[in-house]
Design an enzyme around this catalytic site. Structure first.
Site, PDB file in Angstrom:
ATOM      1  N   GLY A  72       0.819  -1.213   0.000  1.00  0.00           N
ATOM      2  CA  GLY A  72       0.000   0.000   0.000  1.00  0.00           C
ATOM      3  C   GLY A  72       0.848   1.257   0.000  1.00  0.00           C
ATOM      4  O   GLY A  72       0.695   2.132  -0.841  1.00  0.00           O
ATOM      5  N   ALA A  73       1.780   1.331   0.939  1.00  0.00           N
ATOM      6  CA  ALA A  73       2.620   2.521   1.056  1.00  0.00           C
ATOM      7  C   ALA A  73       3.792   2.211   1.973  1.00  0.00           C
ATOM      8  O   ALA A  73       3.799   1.195   2.663  1.00  0.00           O
ATOM      9  CB  ALA A  73       1.816   3.695   1.610  1.00  0.00           C
ATOM     10  N   MET A  74       4.786   3.110   1.978  1.00  0.00           N
ATOM     11  CA  MET A  74       5.985   2.886   2.800  1.00  0.00           C
ATOM     12  C   MET A  74       6.405   4.182   3.454  1.00  0.00           C
ATOM     13  O   MET A  74       6.489   5.227   2.825  1.00  0.00           O
ATOM     14  CB  MET A  74       7.112   2.326   1.933  1.00  0.00           C
ATOM     15  CG  MET A  74       8.360   1.949   2.717  1.00  0.00           C
ATOM     16  SD  MET A  74       8.047   0.525   3.803  1.00  0.00           S
ATOM     17  CE  MET A  74       9.263   0.861   5.073  1.00  0.00           C
ATOM     18  N   GLU A  75       6.753   4.038   4.730  1.00  0.00           N
ATOM     19  CA  GLU A  75       6.944   5.185   5.619  1.00  0.00           C
ATOM     20  C   GLU A  75       8.340   5.788   5.553  1.00  0.00           C
ATOM     21  O   GLU A  75       8.871   6.173   6.603  1.00  0.00           O
ATOM     22  CB  GLU A  75       6.646   4.737   7.049  1.00  0.00           C
ATOM     23  CG  GLU A  75       7.649   3.718   7.654  1.00  0.00           C
ATOM     24  CD  GLU A  75       7.208   2.264   7.599  1.00  0.00           C
ATOM     25  OE1 GLU A  75       6.415   1.916   6.702  1.00  0.00           O
ATOM     26  OE2 GLU A  75       7.656   1.465   8.443  1.00  0.00           O
ATOM     27  N   ASN A  76       8.955   5.905   4.390  1.00  0.00           N
ATOM     28  CA  ASN A  76      10.292   6.496   4.341  1.00  0.00           C
ATOM     29  C   ASN A  76      10.244   7.899   4.951  1.00  0.00           C
ATOM     30  O   ASN A  76       9.425   8.723   4.541  1.00  0.00           O
ATOM     31  CB  ASN A  76      10.773   6.588   2.892  1.00  0.00           C
ATOM     32  CG  ASN A  76      10.530   5.297   2.156  1.00  0.00           C
ATOM     33  OD1 ASN A  76      11.038   4.253   2.531  1.00  0.00           O
ATOM     34  ND2 ASN A  76       9.694   5.354   1.126  1.00  0.00           N
ATOM     35  N   HIS A 126      -1.574   6.210   8.624  1.00  0.00           N
ATOM     36  CA  HIS A 126      -0.758   5.067   9.066  1.00  0.00           C
ATOM     37  C   HIS A 126       0.730   5.385   8.837  1.00  0.00           C
ATOM     38  O   HIS A 126       1.558   5.244   9.736  1.00  0.00           O
ATOM     39  CB  HIS A 126      -1.204   3.828   8.270  1.00  0.00           C
ATOM     40  CG  HIS A 126      -0.365   2.594   8.453  1.00  0.00           C
ATOM     41  ND1 HIS A 126      -0.875   1.415   8.941  1.00  0.00           N
ATOM     42  CD2 HIS A 126       0.942   2.324   8.174  1.00  0.00           C
ATOM     43  CE1 HIS A 126       0.076   0.489   8.989  1.00  0.00           C
ATOM     44  NE2 HIS A 126       1.194   1.016   8.512  1.00  0.00           N
ATOM     45  N   GLU A 127       1.050   5.846   7.632  1.00  0.00           N
ATOM     46  CA  GLU A 127       2.459   6.160   7.328  1.00  0.00           C
ATOM     47  C   GLU A 127       2.941   7.334   8.173  1.00  0.00           C
ATOM     48  O   GLU A 127       4.101   7.372   8.602  1.00  0.00           O
ATOM     49  CB  GLU A 127       2.643   6.462   5.839  1.00  0.00           C
ATOM     50  CG  GLU A 127       2.129   5.390   4.873  1.00  0.00           C
ATOM     51  CD  GLU A 127       2.595   3.989   5.195  1.00  0.00           C
ATOM     52  OE1 GLU A 127       3.701   3.825   5.747  1.00  0.00           O
ATOM     53  OE2 GLU A 127       1.838   3.027   4.920  1.00  0.00           O
ATOM     54  N   GLU A 150       3.963  -1.759  13.247  1.00  0.00           N
ATOM     55  CA  GLU A 150       2.814  -1.922  12.349  1.00  0.00           C
ATOM     56  C   GLU A 150       1.478  -1.892  13.080  1.00  0.00           C
ATOM     57  O   GLU A 150       0.515  -1.304  12.606  1.00  0.00           O
ATOM     58  CB  GLU A 150       2.961  -3.207  11.525  1.00  0.00           C
ATOM     59  CG  GLU A 150       4.107  -3.165  10.518  1.00  0.00           C
ATOM     60  CD  GLU A 150       4.079  -1.931   9.625  1.00  0.00           C
ATOM     61  OE1 GLU A 150       3.032  -1.273   9.487  1.00  0.00           O
ATOM     62  OE2 GLU A 150       5.146  -1.595   9.067  1.00  0.00           O
TER      63      GLU A 150
HETATM   64 ZN   LIG Z   1       3.141   0.241   8.221  1.00  0.00          ZN
END
Ligand SMILES: [Zn+2]
Length: 860
Positions: free
Chosen positions: A269-273, A303-304, A326
């Site tokens: 879905g997405a990534m928290e860089n 969430h991110e 998470e």
């Molecule tokens: Zn996550």
């Protein structure tokens, strides 16, 4: 994509005990990216470190031999099993190791992904590293507890947008090449380092805090998707989320800027860089997004954002504590959605969606405690599951009910204050929470975090009976964990006029049997969804639910009740057709779009998995007819007083429109209407580009032999109409979905085609196993080929691709016994591969039990 050797916790622990990082500089030369004949780029990684040993092992996945220098001189080094071993260090002295390598442009979403856009002829790059794909892009210690300040420099074609975690500090062009040097990052782990490069579209803005701090914001996507980017929504949610997080977490946003980019062919879905969040471009719809789709985007964004603190600022030492970041981000994503966005019933959506994902993962033989034992990164990758995310989030919600909101956030703030820019474990989190709440959290943590499986809470003779099982064990444990539950119980009088609440009380479940308040015939347990347990209502409540569910208020209680019925269907306590009949009877009156699509998705699963083949047509068609009527009714709208607001009515119509596209996949007699919609303009609605592909896949899967040529002609026309890469991938699904043995065989040959992108593999798998045509795969015995291929895929392909194949193509297996025989004969196969097969065998057996239950009920 070269396969990468596994990395074990033992190796990682040894390195963090012996290595200290001072600095990490990286240069990537991406100037050749637009040329598809160039398969690699030059990566130079310069690590300044102190080791207590005379050699170090540095992770790298590259082609050929890397060049290795130690303090500027050619080093004694060997390269094997995805690691460079450098000799000749003086223990305790600072050294600089420079490794120059040829790394590979990926097309599977791992490492540095390269996307050539067939429409505009441009090239778009992005990185995705979690858990250990940074080593595909630069030599590094690819583990979360060796943090470093990263100084990143990128050479790319002049005119491209190039971004990384930190702000650009300096940029110089020499003709066609521009080199951008970014400021050093604060100390971060390798898995959240990020680089994007390409002629992306850019929207800029800023958030100004109450005390006047300015945080630059940006949104990016491919120019082709710019008109589909909901900039106003995204910026509104971002500006609402940042101050909410700062206040709750007691700490300012740490990463300077906050950029968010949508990238194509993304695996998750997405990534928290930090400072540069990457999102799956699939969040951008080519038509109107439904309310649930918009909500999912808001939830993911938050969430991110939560990860900027939980995960990025304070990081787990190893993947055992993956859940810590998470679960927390999943919890915050939903809680913040409820508090700062228009999605005030975010926990309803969570309950019907992600929480169901948790229960189903938790009932598998491979279930594990929330705190997992993760010996290596293959196991880590397999653990991005419903337990780590959604069970953990549900348990945190229960924790808030248990200790109270104030103590919870006070504990969280103390945890960030104590461990900023470092690593911390569950014990550290519990210590902070115990101090803030004044209660010893160890017993609670033991019961909730170190045991597997859901508790069952059943209503029996005026009592609530708690049963704890370890679902991963064959035998019930001698001393099951006694989980405390704090929840609400509401009793009702139910008549044809509706539900009258008589009494609602909080209760604490601390014993095996808890007396229930005895005020009504119908009792809903945990109707506000505070805890995490399978709830089994008594017979009177079941009758009230199947007979009068539509009239139950509020929405949250209705969603919880639907979840309880779904559990009963999955566990073969309720015949599948009773569940389906209840859906058809009550869902047309439903006014919450989240409940409509949440419940209808379960209906589709019920028909395709939990009904015998002979009953599927009847129930599949029934959903189509109900959805069609509900869609047109919602569009007319007059029947719903509550929908004086046109947007609410439109949201409901859109939800039903989405249900129609799903129902098309299971409704054989609807196919003439599907064709009319594709031909337009007289169909039920004008499908957008993505809906057209979904409908065409249904057409292909339902087409008889005599229609195959028609479908092929329609496919050719569709490909002229949609020349995007999304369209090209969907065409693979259409061909693979065709209901002929030859189509299945031809599609099967492509499972070994390594030129396919991750998205194309997903389409191939979806088409091959389409429920309406998968019987053709079975007629040519793809089951045997599937079982023969498993180890070859695992050994020859990246874990992401091998997992897509192994999990997705299990759909061609009809005989659970044959798959079990494979497991028995392959005890030594890699654990993460075996886990997929074990889980799929269990799902198949569960489906068989439900089908038998449905058949038995039908013959009464
Ligand atoms: Zn996550």
């Amino acid at each position: 994509m070269p396969s990468a050797a596994n990395l074990t916790r033992a190796v990682a622990e040894h390195r963090s005990a012996t290595v200290e990082l001072a600095d990490h500089a990286i240069h990537l030369d991406l100037t050749g990216a637009p040329d598809s004949t160039q398969s690699t780029f030059t990566s130079t990684s310069t690590i300044t470190l102190v080791s207590s040993e005379s050699s170090v092992e540095i992770d790298l996945v590259a082609v050929g031999e890397p060049q290795v220098e130690l303090d500027g001189e050619r080093a004694r080094a060997t390269y094997a099993d995805s690691r460079v071993r450098v000799e000749g260090l003086t223990p305790g002295r600072e050294h600089t190791v420079t490794i120059t390598a040829q790394c590979v442009y990926g097309h599977t979403g791992e490492g540095l992904h390269r996307y050539h856009d067939p429409e505009d002829g441009e090239t778009y790059l992005y990185t995705h590293f979690e858990p250990t794909d940074a080593r595909r892009v630069f030599a590094c210690f690819d583990q979360p507890d060796l943090k470093a300040p990263f100084r990143i420099s990128v050479s790319a074609p002049t005119g491209w947008l190039v971004r990384s975690n930190a702000e650009a500090e300096h940029s110089a062009s020499e003709g066609a090449v521009t080199t951008t040097d970014f400021a050093p990052t604060l100390p971060i782990s390798t898995y959240i380092v990020c680089v994007i490069a390409g002629p992306y579209h850019l929207v800029e803005d800023e958030w100004v805090s109450d005390d006047g701090r300015r945080v630059p914001l940006s949104l990016m996507c491919r120019p082709a998707m710019a008109s589909r980017l909901p900039s106003a929504d995204l910026l509104r949610w971002t500006k609402a989320g940042l101050p909410w997080c700062e206040e709750r977490f007691g700490r300012e946003y740490p990463w300077g800027k906050y950029e968010q980019i949508f990238v194509p062919e993304y695996n998750i879905g997405a990534m928290e860089n930090p400072g540069l969040v990457t999102f799956n471009e699939r969040y951008l719809k080519r038509g109107d997004a439904t309310r649930s789709e918009r909500e999912a985007l808001a939830n993911t964004l938050l969430h991110e954002m939560a990860h900027m603190w939980f995960g990025d600022l304070v990081t787990m030492p190893w993947w055992d504590d993956l859940w810590l970041k998470e679960s927390f981000a999943d919890f915050i994503g939903t809680q913040a959605s409820e508090e700062v966005t228009e999605f005030a019933d975010a926990w309803v959506t969570f309950g019907l969606g992600r929480k169901m994902w948790a229960y189903s993962a938790d009932q598998l033989p491979t279930t594990h405690p929330i705190v997992a034992d993760i010996p290596d990164v293959e196991a880590a990758r397999a653990n991005f599951d419903g337990i780590t995310y959604a069970k953990g989030a549900s348990v945190l919600r229960q924790l808030v009910a248990y200790v109270g909101e104030d103590a919870f956030y006070a504990g969280v703030s103390a945890y960030f204050a104590d461990h900023a820019f470092a690593n911390a474990s569950l014990t550290d989190f519990l210590t902070a929470l115990s101090t803030a709440s004044g209660r010893d959290m160890s017993a609670w943590a033991e019961a909730w975090l170190r045991t597997a499986g859901p508790d069952t809470l059943s209503v029996e003779g005026g009592e609530l009976v708690r049963e704890s099982l370890d679902w991963s064990a064959d035998e019930p444990p001698a001393a099951p964990a006694a989980r405390p539950h704090r929840l609400q119980v509401t009793s009702f009088s139910v008549t044809d006029d509706g539900w009258t609440p008589l009494d609602s009380e909080w209760i604490d479940v601390t014993d095996a049997r808890t007396p229930l308040p005895n005020t009504g015939a119908v009792t809903l347990v945990d109707d506000h969804d505070w805890t995490y347990a399978r709830i089994v209502p008594d017979a009177a409540t079941f009758d009230a639910l199947t007979g009068h569910l539509a009239a139950l208020e509020p929405t949250n209680s209705r969603a919880v009740a639907w979840g309880q019925l779904w559990h009963a269907c999955r566990d073969a306590h309720l015949p599948t057709q009773t569940f389906c009949r209840t859906v058809l009877a009550h869902i047309p009156a439903e006014r919450s779009p989240a409940v409509v699509d949440g419940v209808c998705l379960k209906y589709v699963t019920a028909v395709t998995a939990y009904l015998p083949t002979t009953m599927r047509t009847e129930w599949g068609d029934a959903l189509w007819h109900v959805a069609r009527d509900a869609y047109t009714t919602a569009l007319d709208g007059d029947l719903y007083d509550a929908f004086a607001q046109p947007t609410a009515r439109l949201d409901l119509a859109l939800a039903w429109r989405r249900v129609l596209t799903w129902a098309a996949g299971i409704a054989p007699t609807a196919q003439h209407e599907v064709r009319a919609m594709l031909d337009g303009p007289d169909g039920l609605f004008h499908p957008d580009a993505d809906e057209r592909w979904a409908l065409l896949v249904s057409r292909a899967a339902h087409a008889g032999e005599h229609e195959v040529d028609d479908v092929r002609a329609e496919l050719a026309r569709e490909l002229e109409r949609d020349t995007t890469k999304r369209g090209i991938a969907q065409a693979i699904a259409v061909r693979a979905a065709l209901a002929t043995p030859q189509a299945k065989l031809t599609a099967w040959e492509r499972t070994d085609d390594e030129s396919l992108t991750n998205e194309e593999v997903a389409s191939l798998v979806a088409g091959l196993t389409h429920p309406a045509s998968v019987h053709c795969a079975q007629s040519v015995d793809l089951q045997a080929r599937y079982l023969d291929s498993l180890e070859r895929w695992w050994n020859g392909r990246s874990q992401v691709i091998a997992s897509k194949l192994a999990r997705g193509l299990f759909g061609v297996v009809t005989d659970a016994g044959a798959a079990q025989a494979w497991l028995d004969a392959h005890v030594e196969a890699p654990g993460a591969l075996r886990r997929i097969v074990v889980e799929e065998v269990d799902q198949l057996r569960r489906a068989e039990r439900a089908r038998e239950n449905a058949s038995a009920a039908a013959s009464v």
